[in-house]
Scaffold this active site. Sequence first.
Site, PDB file in Angstrom:
ATOM      1  N   HIS A  16      86.432  60.130  12.717  1.00 37.45           N
ATOM      2  CA  HIS A  16      86.829  59.047  11.815  1.00 37.45           C
ATOM      3  C   HIS A  16      87.308  57.858  12.625  1.00 37.45           C
ATOM      4  CE1 HIS A  16      87.682  61.628   7.978  1.00 37.45           C
ATOM      5  NE2 HIS A  16      86.520  61.938   8.555  1.00 37.45           N
ATOM      6  N   GLU A  33      89.911  55.997  12.402  1.00 38.22           N
ATOM      7  CA  GLU A  33      91.320  56.030  12.778  1.00 38.22           C
ATOM      8  C   GLU A  33      91.554  56.896  14.011  1.00 38.22           C
ATOM      9  OE1 GLU A  33      89.929  56.572   9.752  1.00 38.22           O
ATOM     10  OE2 GLU A  33      91.480  56.573   8.211  1.00 38.22           O
ATOM     11  N   CYS A  89      92.843  59.590   5.264  1.00 35.04           N
ATOM     12  CA  CYS A  89      92.820  60.945   4.720  1.00 35.04           C
ATOM     13  C   CYS A  89      93.965  61.742   5.359  1.00 35.04           C
ATOM     14  CB  CYS A  89      91.479  61.600   5.018  1.00 35.04           C
ATOM     15  SG  CYS A  89      91.200  61.928   6.786  1.00 35.04           S
ATOM     16  N   CYS A  96      93.743  61.861   9.263  1.00 32.20           N
ATOM     17  CA  CYS A  96      94.045  60.593   9.933  1.00 32.20           C
ATOM     18  C   CYS A  96      95.494  60.167   9.734  1.00 32.20           C
ATOM     19  CB  CYS A  96      93.075  59.522   9.469  1.00 32.20           C
ATOM     20  SG  CYS A  96      91.370  59.912   9.959  1.00 32.20           S
TER      21      CYS A  96
END
Length: 154
Positions: free
Chosen positions: A58, A60, A88, A91
Amino acid sequence: MGGGRTVTHREGMLLALAEAEQALLQGEVPVGAVVARGDAVLARAHNQSGRRGDATAHAELLALQAALQATKGQYLGDCTLFVTLEPCAMCAGAALNARVEGIVFGAFDEQAGCCGSVIDLTDAVLPRTVRCVGGVMEEACAALLRQYFQAKRV
């Protein structure tokens, strides 16, 4: 960005949006992230889960990892994470563990957001807290996501 000041919410989000646009061009879910300290941008990244075949790639996480490498540190206590979509659980947890000072995000994620939409991992659920600001340039961030998912449905 300029001496003696901090990256503004708008400036950080514009940089994160540029990363999200790169993700869109690569066929990835268009999420971009930036880590800044004061007026310095330490790292930028966009989603690469499909490209890397890694569900954890991801934006992040990639940005946090790059910022930690750039600072040769274990923590990012005086940094802000800018991201185009509400983080999420994975993250938000990574941001907590990296001890970022703040998270600034664009679009709210009503299905998986963990900075207030579904749950809030950043506010007293765990031993640490992170200051969060959501809805920064929300429409621009949401528009990229809509564009991606509409194209997938065709």
